[in-house]
Design a protein around this motif. Structure first.
Motif, PDB file in Angstrom:
ATOM      1  N   SER A 120       0.820  -1.201   0.000  1.00 51.14           N
ATOM      2  CA  SER A 120       0.000   0.000   0.000  1.00 51.14           C
ATOM      3  C   SER A 120       0.855   1.252   0.000  1.00 51.14           C
ATOM      4  O   SER A 120       0.346   2.349  -0.153  1.00 51.14           O
ATOM      5  CB  SER A 120      -0.928   0.023   1.227  1.00 51.14           C
TER       6      SER A 120
ATOM      7  N   ASP B 272     -13.112   7.233  -9.330  1.00 47.16           N
ATOM      8  CA  ASP B 272     -11.750   7.735  -9.135  1.00 47.16           C
ATOM      9  C   ASP B 272     -10.793   6.550  -9.102  1.00 47.16           C
ATOM     10  O   ASP B 272     -11.193   5.417  -8.825  1.00 47.16           O
ATOM     11  CB  ASP B 272     -11.658   8.520  -7.821  1.00 47.16           C
TER      12      ASP B 272
ATOM     13  N   ASP C  83      -6.277   3.843  -4.713  1.00 40.58           N
ATOM     14  CA  ASP C  83      -5.020   4.319  -4.147  1.00 40.58           C
ATOM     15  C   ASP C  83      -4.467   3.258  -3.213  1.00 40.58           C
ATOM     16  O   ASP C  83      -4.891   3.132  -2.067  1.00 40.58           O
ATOM     17  CB  ASP C  83      -5.254   5.629  -3.383  1.00 40.58           C
ATOM     18  N   ARG C  84      -3.529   2.474  -3.711  1.00 38.43           N
ATOM     19  CA  ARG C  84      -2.915   1.454  -2.869  1.00 38.43           C
ATOM     20  C   ARG C  84      -1.786   2.024  -2.023  1.00 38.43           C
ATOM     21  O   ARG C  84      -1.135   1.295  -1.301  1.00 38.43           O
ATOM     22  CB  ARG C  84      -2.414   0.305  -3.733  1.00 38.43           C
ATOM     23  N   GLY C  85      -1.578   3.329  -2.144  1.00 38.18           N
ATOM     24  CA  GLY C  85      -0.569   3.963  -1.313  1.00 38.18           C
ATOM     25  C   GLY C  85      -1.179   4.860  -0.261  1.00 38.18           C
ATOM     26  O   GLY C  85      -0.600   5.864   0.130  1.00 38.18           O
ATOM     27  N   ASN C  86      -2.381   4.502   0.180  1.00 31.87           N
ATOM     28  CA  ASN C  86      -3.075   5.326   1.162  1.00 31.87           C
ATOM     29  C   ASN C  86      -2.409   5.166   2.525  1.00 31.87           C
ATOM     30  O   ASN C  86      -2.654   4.218   3.259  1.00 31.87           O
ATOM     31  CB  ASN C  86      -4.547   4.905   1.244  1.00 31.87           C
TER      32      ASN C  86
ATOM     33  N   GLN D  60      -8.825   1.651  -0.211  1.00 23.69           N
ATOM     34  CA  GLN D  60      -8.123   2.075  -1.423  1.00 23.69           C
ATOM     35  C   GLN D  60      -8.998   2.950  -2.315  1.00 23.69           C
ATOM     36  O   GLN D  60      -8.516   3.543  -3.275  1.00 23.69           O
ATOM     37  CB  GLN D  60      -7.653   0.837  -2.205  1.00 23.69           C
TER      38      GLN D  60
ATOM     39  N   SER E 200     -11.449   6.215  -3.207  1.00 23.88           N
ATOM     40  CA  SER E 200     -11.490   7.625  -2.824  1.00 23.88           C
ATOM     41  C   SER E 200     -12.631   7.842  -1.834  1.00 23.88           C
ATOM     42  O   SER E 200     -13.488   6.966  -1.651  1.00 23.88           O
ATOM     43  CB  SER E 200     -11.708   8.503  -4.062  1.00 23.88           C
TER      44      SER E 200
END
Length: 387
Positions: free
Chosen positions: A13, A237, A240-243, A254, A256
């Motif tokens: 992530s 949207d 986001d696996r870098g949350n 992940q 939005s």
């Protein structure tokens, strides 16, 4: 499936190990995956709003995370359904919520990594689920996609088992087990104690609670529903696996903020729980309650944020009778925003005047007044029994 993989999932992530360890060692009302999933929901419904400071004042900036609203959700979901020994199926009783008699087996759950080839076997180890179920779910999803595309869906566009495995992510959870913490005897009565075991990459927790631990199970459901949501292309949207804000969460976090709400609504009005029934039913015995859970998620935010709950500080998750307002009343978040002064002498008697033209005072000649009225006398018909 990336979940049930502990810090490996966190690393994927984008969060650092230090951030993950901080999340895992912090004093929590529940496991990190559950906490971060509810934090992501709180952040979506009541986000911080710095843009309101100039217009309305600084008291309108803090969001739900500022007052730890996720603890309110976890506490409520873990306390909204008391299962009693006399209602279990083998004791002949009826559950007051479902009108059915749950068996002890239905209330016990083991979600562990499997030893077979696919990580998806971790989910399939839940009693009642086998590979035919996941195949049926994927077939239903492809049928839906074909319908939505007007029959133009090509084979390369179809959802595959690999797609499902790649998208489904349970964050830091490596194992979740729920067992009844006592021998069920038909002669016994009273609340059932449950033993909740959660394993992450670097710690385990074992907690006995007296109510069914729905809070943790609902977050597993949200990850599965989010997986379907993404595979059907309903997210507007990018995921986001870098949350880094919710490093212990799974597929759901992940999404939005807006897509988290769209995903939850797909449970109420999108047919998600019908299509996923085979996967969800062993996790939540009465899948139909999930629609009410989503509605409750919305309502609980109002109950938690706009009451005095935020002022209870370290007694927030105590039972209601043991909570205490240990923050100066003027500093309670909800009071600052609403300018509520708290209970004030005489306010209840004056409530009818809060709505212009809404309530008329009774005629004086209709009142039974004493001839020697004093300041603290009670007038029947005006403000009840409040001086």
């Amino acid at each position: 499936m990336q979940g049930l993989g502990g810090l490996a999932a966190v690393s994927m992530s984008g969060a650092t190990v230090a951030e993950a360890e901080e999340a895992l060692t912090e004093a929590l009302p529940t496991d990190p995956h559950t906490r971060d999933t509810y934090r992501a929901i709180v952040d979506a419904i009541i986000p911080e709003t710095p843009q309101l400071e100039d217009e309305l004042g600084p008291e309108h900036v803090p969001g739900g995370l500022e007052v730890e609203l996720e603890k309110f959700l976890v506490w409520d979901f873990n306390h909204f359904h008391e299962i009693r020994l006399e209602t279990l199926a083998n004791t002949g009783g009826t559950d007051p919520v479902t009108d059915d008699a749950p068996s002890a087996d239905q209330l016990e759950l083991s979600l562990e990594p499997g030893e077979a080839d696919s990580d998806l076997d971790a989910l399939l180890e839940v009693d009642g689920i086998d590979t035919a179920v996941i195949d049926a779910v994927i077939d239903d999803l492809n049928d839906l996609l074909a319908t939505l595309s007007g029959g133009l869906l090509g084979s390369s566009d179809e959802i595959t088992t690999d797609d499902f495995e790649e998208t489904l992510d349970f964050g830091t959870i490596e194992a979740l087990e729920i067992t009844i913490d006592e021998t069920v005897d038909e002669d016994e009565t009273g609340p059932v104690d449950f033993d909740v075991f959660v394993e992450t990459a670097n710690e385990t927790s074992n907690t006995a609670i007296q109510n069914y631990p729905y809070a943790s199970l609902f977050t597993i459901v949200f990850d599965i529903v989010a997986t379907e949501f993404i595979l059907l292309g309903k997210n507007e949207d990018a995921i986001d696996r870098g949350n880094e804000e919710f490093p212990a969460g799974g597929t759901f976090v992940q999404l939005s903020r807006e897509d988290r709400l769209r995903c939850l609504w797909s449970i109420v009005d999108g047919g998600a729980i019908d299509r996923l029934d085979g996967l969800l039913e062993p996790i939540v015995t009465d899948v139909g309650i999930l629609k009410f859970v989503v509605m409750a998620v919305n309502g609980l935010h109002g109950f938690g944020y706009y009451t005095e709950w935020s002022g209870y500080e370290d007694t927030k998750t105590a039972t209601p009778t043991d909570r205490a307002l240990n923050v100066p009343p003027g500093k309670v978040q909800s009071r600052r925003q609403t300018e509520y002064p708290g209970p004030q002498s005489g306010h209840a008697a004056d409530w009818r005047h809060a709505v212009p033209g809404g309530f008329d005072d009774p005629e004086a000649d209709e009142l039974d007044l004493d001839s020697d009225l004093k300041g603290d006398d009670v007038l029947e018909g005006i403000g009840g029994d409040t001086p």
